[in-house]
Scaffold this active site. Structure first.
Site, short mmCIF file in Angstrom:
data_model
loop_
_atom_site.label_atom_id
_atom_site.label_comp_id
_atom_site.label_asym_id
_atom_site.label_seq_id
_atom_site.Cartn_x
_atom_site.Cartn_y
_atom_site.Cartn_z
CG ASP A 179 62.80 -6.72 -54.59
OD1 ASP A 179 63.70 -5.87 -54.64
OD2 ASP A 179 62.94 -7.88 -55.01
N PRO A 197 75.32 -28.95 -64.45
CG PRO A 197 76.77 -30.58 -63.63
CD PRO A 197 75.56 -30.41 -64.51
CG HIS A 248 66.74 -6.15 -56.47
ND1 HIS A 248 65.80 -6.94 -55.83
CD2 HIS A 248 67.71 -7.00 -56.90
CE1 HIS A 248 66.19 -8.20 -55.87
NE2 HIS A 248 67.35 -8.27 -56.51
CB SER A 290 67.37 -11.29 -57.54
OG SER A 290 67.64 -11.25 -56.18
#
Length: 453
Positions: free
Chosen positions: A188, A438, A225, A398
């Site tokens: 990352d 979904p 992040h 993520s």
């Protein structure tokens, strides 16, 4: 897709360690999984790490030296057509005839050679069995779909009161022990290891530049992040495996024109190699599982061989499927869309697949197609750490992926028989799922279900 100078040469895992049948699956990772016992047996014959690395280094060194000296290539290997039948005894007899050239570096952990030159004799390279070559292309972070920094008081309250819905949804409580003895690898942007979420934890760190050279070992985050992802996997309060340790490879460190961070292929591969072969713990090489919240959009096979070679060493990769779901089906990215990674989509607090979460069939042209992602995990409005002792609310696959990596660490800690057996670990994770719906507008597919701890 832009590149910088240099190339990466990969060598097929069947040439390196005779494991051509080890991971021969006819579809996606969960579509062809055997029983747990059978899955463990497929890796039971894996070589001891030192022997595996020595054999790989010998073969890679011979290929590297042979690129500049065509007459010395693979005399001990026989015809290229025999590559698929090579067994370990033949590979054990290989000795490099010379050291690799100065502008080539051997990465035995992932079966790669990094080449720091602008031109290569491609004919000489492709005359070798099981060899492929790629330019040093950009590989991008799976950027959060949304990101909101929350004020310090709100972040502190969330940590103090255990207000982390992503944990309770999968059956965990904030700070619930788990993952002891397991090391999670993170590819990352880096990590702020001074954050309270990582207090008392072993955090190994290396930063790599665009040519795969180590440029730092003092932990830092080039953005936020990596810290967010790492804390979801193993943070003290917001992490799925608070007792697990971390090895963080900072490989997404270059900002684009919009300020979003990316890395280069040599950078990613060098980080993977460090996670696979570095001796983080006495007598044990490599991490136990790798989290990859990164990947280019579309199917790109440039990371297939390092993933396979990591699997052959007993190291699983769990990867984000991508955040382009609003565009419709088929915009998923690599390595999340490989048949050999456990691909993760995002779901919300109502177990509805997030509208941004990618899905559809995957596989290279001419290969069997398989559905991705394999499963989903909470990934909408996830509160976790950011640098500077802060917290932020982010949405994205993520965020879902490190939650699965943390649960994987919990499973391996509780059942050491799963250690070093990627297919058995994947089977274990896929055996405890709750239904996921979904998305009503895009009908996004969320895999076989939502992970449960």
């Amino acid at each position: 897709m832009s590149t910088t100078s240099g190339y990466v040469i990969f060598v097929d895992e069947s040439v390196l360690d005779g494991s051509v049948e080890m991971f021969g699956m006819t579809g996606g990772v969960f579509a062809a999984l055997p029983s747990e016992a059978e899955a463990a047996a497929t890796t039971a014959e894996a070589l001891p790490p030192e022997e595996l690395l020595a054999r790989r280094h010998a073969v890679l060194s011979q290929i590297a030296s042979g690129i500049d000296n065509p007459g010395t290539r693979f005399e001990n290997f026989g015809a290229a057509s025999e590559a698929a039948t090579f067994g370990l005894p033949k590979i054990a007899s290989i000795e490099p005839q010379s050291e690799p050239p100065a502008d080539m570096r051997v990465l035995a952990g992932v079966g790669a050679i990094l080449v720091d030159r602008d031109e290569l004799d491609l004919e000489a390279i492709y005359s070798q069995p099981g060899v492929s070559v790629y330019p040093n292309v950009e590989v991008h972070m799976v950027h959060p779909d949304t990101e909101t920094v929350i004020d310090a008081a709100a972040g502190a309250a969330a940590a103090a009161n255990g207000q982390f819905w992503h944990l309770t949804k999968v059956g965990l409580a904030s700070g619930q022990s788990g993952g002891r003895g397991i090391m999670i690898g993170i590819l990352d942007t880096g990590i702020d290891d001074s954050h309270p979420e990582f207090a008392g934890k072993v955090v190994q760190f290396r930063e790599f530049d665009k040519h795969g050279q180590v440029v730092g070992s003092t932990a830092r985050d080039a953005g936020d992040h990596g810290t967010h992802v790492s804390s979801i996997a193993a943070g003290r309060n917001c992490g799925a495996a608070p007792d697990a340790d971390l090895a963080v490879a900072a490989v997404l460190t270059t900002p684009n024109a919009q300020g979003r961070l990316f890395g280069y292929l040599q950078q990613i591969v060098a980080g993977m190699d460090w996670l696979v072969q570095h001796q983080f713990r006495p007598g044990r090489r490599g991490v136990d599982v790798v989290n990859a919240s990164l990947g280019g959009s579309g199917y790109h096979n440039y990371l297939e061989q390092p993933v396979l070679n990591g699997l052959a060493a007993g190291i699983s990769m769990i990867a984000a499927i991508g955040n382009d779901g609003r565009k419709g089906a088929g915009f998923h990215g690599s390595p999340g869309n490989y048949r050999t990674t456990l691909s993760v989509g995002a779901s919300d607090s109502q177990d509805i697949t997030a509208i941004f979460s990618d899905w559809e069939l995957s596989g290279q042209d001419g290969r069997i197609q398989y559905p991705v992602p394999n499963l989903s995990a909470p990934g909408v409005d996830v509160i976790a750490a950011i640098p500077g002792n802060g917290y932020a609310r982010m949405s994205g696959t993520s965020m879902a992926t490190p939650l699965v990596a943390g649960i994987a660490a919990r499973r391996m800690s509780a059942n050491p028989a799963l250690l070093g057996h990627p297919r058995a670990l994947f089977l274990s994770l896929l055996s405890t799922l709750d239904p996921v719906k979904p998305h009503p507008y895009n009908l996004n597919y969320g895999g076989a279900g939502r992970i449960r701890a």
